[in-house]
Design a protein around this motif. Structure first.
Motif, PDB file in Angstrom:
ATOM      1  N   TRP A  58      -2.566  -4.624  -4.639  1.00  0.00           N
ATOM      2  CA  TRP A  58      -2.607  -3.262  -4.095  1.00  0.00           C
ATOM      3  C   TRP A  58      -3.641  -3.212  -2.973  1.00  0.00           C
ATOM      4  O   TRP A  58      -4.779  -3.659  -3.146  1.00  0.00           O
ATOM      5  CB  TRP A  58      -2.988  -2.266  -5.194  1.00  0.00           C
ATOM      6  N   THR A 114       0.838  -1.191   0.000  1.00  0.00           N
ATOM      7  CA  THR A 114       0.000   0.000   0.000  1.00  0.00           C
ATOM      8  C   THR A 114       0.877   1.247   0.000  1.00  0.00           C
ATOM      9  O   THR A 114       2.061   1.189   0.367  1.00  0.00           O
ATOM     10  CB  THR A 114      -0.955   0.058   1.215  1.00  0.00           C
ATOM     11  N   PRO A 127      -2.022   7.221  -4.413  1.00  0.00           N
ATOM     12  CA  PRO A 127      -2.613   6.234  -5.332  1.00  0.00           C
ATOM     13  C   PRO A 127      -1.879   6.148  -6.666  1.00  0.00           C
ATOM     14  O   PRO A 127      -2.012   5.150  -7.379  1.00  0.00           O
ATOM     15  CB  PRO A 127      -4.054   6.727  -5.527  1.00  0.00           C
ATOM     16  N   ASP A 129      -5.707  -0.562  -0.413  1.00  0.00           N
ATOM     17  CA  ASP A 129      -6.031   0.873  -0.406  1.00  0.00           C
ATOM     18  C   ASP A 129      -5.461   1.598   0.810  1.00  0.00           C
ATOM     19  O   ASP A 129      -5.309   2.815   0.782  1.00  0.00           O
ATOM     20  CB  ASP A 129      -7.557   1.084  -0.456  1.00  0.00           C
ATOM     21  N   LYS A 154       0.031   3.009  -7.569  1.00  0.00           N
ATOM     22  CA  LYS A 154      -0.674   1.751  -7.856  1.00  0.00           C
ATOM     23  C   LYS A 154      -0.121   1.057  -9.110  1.00  0.00           C
ATOM     24  O   LYS A 154       0.066  -0.161  -9.128  1.00  0.00           O
ATOM     25  CB  LYS A 154      -2.156   2.074  -8.056  1.00  0.00           C
TER      26      LYS A 154
END
Ligand SMILES: NC(=O)c1ccc[n+]([C@@H]2O[C@H](COP(=O)([O-])OP(=O)(O)OC[C@H]3O[C@@H](n4cnc5c(N)ncnc54)[C@H](O)[C@@H]3O)[C@@H](O)[C@H]2O)c1
Length: 244
Positions: free
Chosen positions: A60, A43, A47, A62, A50
């Motif tokens: 992945w 993680t 983002p 969150d 990713k």
């Protein structure tokens, strides 16, 4: 024996290259799968990371919370910026995940001591990635000091330098802009010199003196330094560290 399933929290430069691709052998073009460990997921609060995670075929998550809730994960490697280490490590141990944290363990002695207490009380393991002590040249040096091959070492020299901070993008990172984050070459890479000296000489640094390098970079931390140190067993050394 089943493999220990790890997840990485924080997927910046060190995590992608040194931890995932090399350490956990996610770069299958260069490495065979590990026998005892498996990287099960990653993680990052950003983002945008990713894609890099997915390109290695990794799962992945969150958030770190999602990793903490996943009973499939045995252990985490914390590779976030330094100020966040203590809190993430503590939360991981409190939910029963074993922890390897990138250096430094924490940014204050109090936080580091608290992590040790949590680890001892819970029986969850806590390790700091002082990877220089696993380098074969360094283990050989320690062996040669210990068995007397090198005699009494009156002086020694450690270097750790890399170019960083010349661009505005680099200058804006925690590494160049925040002493509270333990940015700057003394804390970021000088730390490797100091724990390595203590490992090779099997002794503690007792006293030291430091001179900063002349300033040439437009960064908020020092450009570099020379440190002269003395160990409690009488051995001595110096270290040079720099971003410039
Ligand atoms: N052992 C070594 O030789 C070595 C080398 C380089 C870096 N490090 C250590 O590794 C750590 C990371 O360094 P880096 O160069 O990769 O830094 P970096 O800034 O490139 O990466 C840090 C990453 O952590 C993410 N992050 C921050 N807070 C988070 C949170 N709460 N949850 C999830 N992700 C979060 C950021 O978005 C970023 O992607 C530092 O502690 C550094 O001291 C160790």
């Amino acid at each position: 024996m089943s493999k220990i399933k790890y997840a990485i929290i924080g997927f910046g430069g060190i995590a992608e290259n040194r931890l995932a691709k090399e350490g956990f052998a996610s770069d299958s073009s260069r490495f065979q799968p590990l026998e005892n460990a498996e990287l099960a997921g990653v993680t990052d609060i950003n983002p945008a990371r990713k894609d890099a995670v997915k390109s290695l075929g990794l799962k992945w998550y969150d958030s770190a919370e999602d990793i903490f809730k996943d009973a499939n994960i045995d252990a985490v490697v914390v590779a976030t910026n330094n100020l966040t280490h203590a809190d993430i490590c503590k939360r991981a141990m409190l939910v029963g995940k074993h922890v390897i944290v990138e250096k430094p363990m924490a940014t204050t002695i109090e936080n580091a001591e608290e992590l040790v207490k949590v680890s001892k009380k819970s029986g969850i393991s806590l390790a700091v990635d002082h990877m220089m002590t696993n380098n074969s040249y360094n283990t050989k040096a320690a062996e040669m000091v210990a068995n007397g091959t090198l005699g009494t070492v009156n002086d020694s020299c450690f270097h750790m330098e890399f170019c960083y901070g010349a661009t505005p993008e680099e200058a804006a990172t925690w590494r160049c802009s925040s002493i509270a984050e333990m940015g700057g070459p003394i804390r970021d890479v000088g730390s490797h010199c100091m724990y390595l000296a203590e490992y090779i000489f099997n002794s503690k640094i007792e006293s030291l003196a430091c001179v900063y390098l002349p300033k040439s970079l437009n960064i908020k931390v020092e450009d570099g330094a020379y440190i002269k140190f003395k160990m409690s067993n009488g051995m001595a050394g110096s270290a040079k560290m720099a971003f410039s």
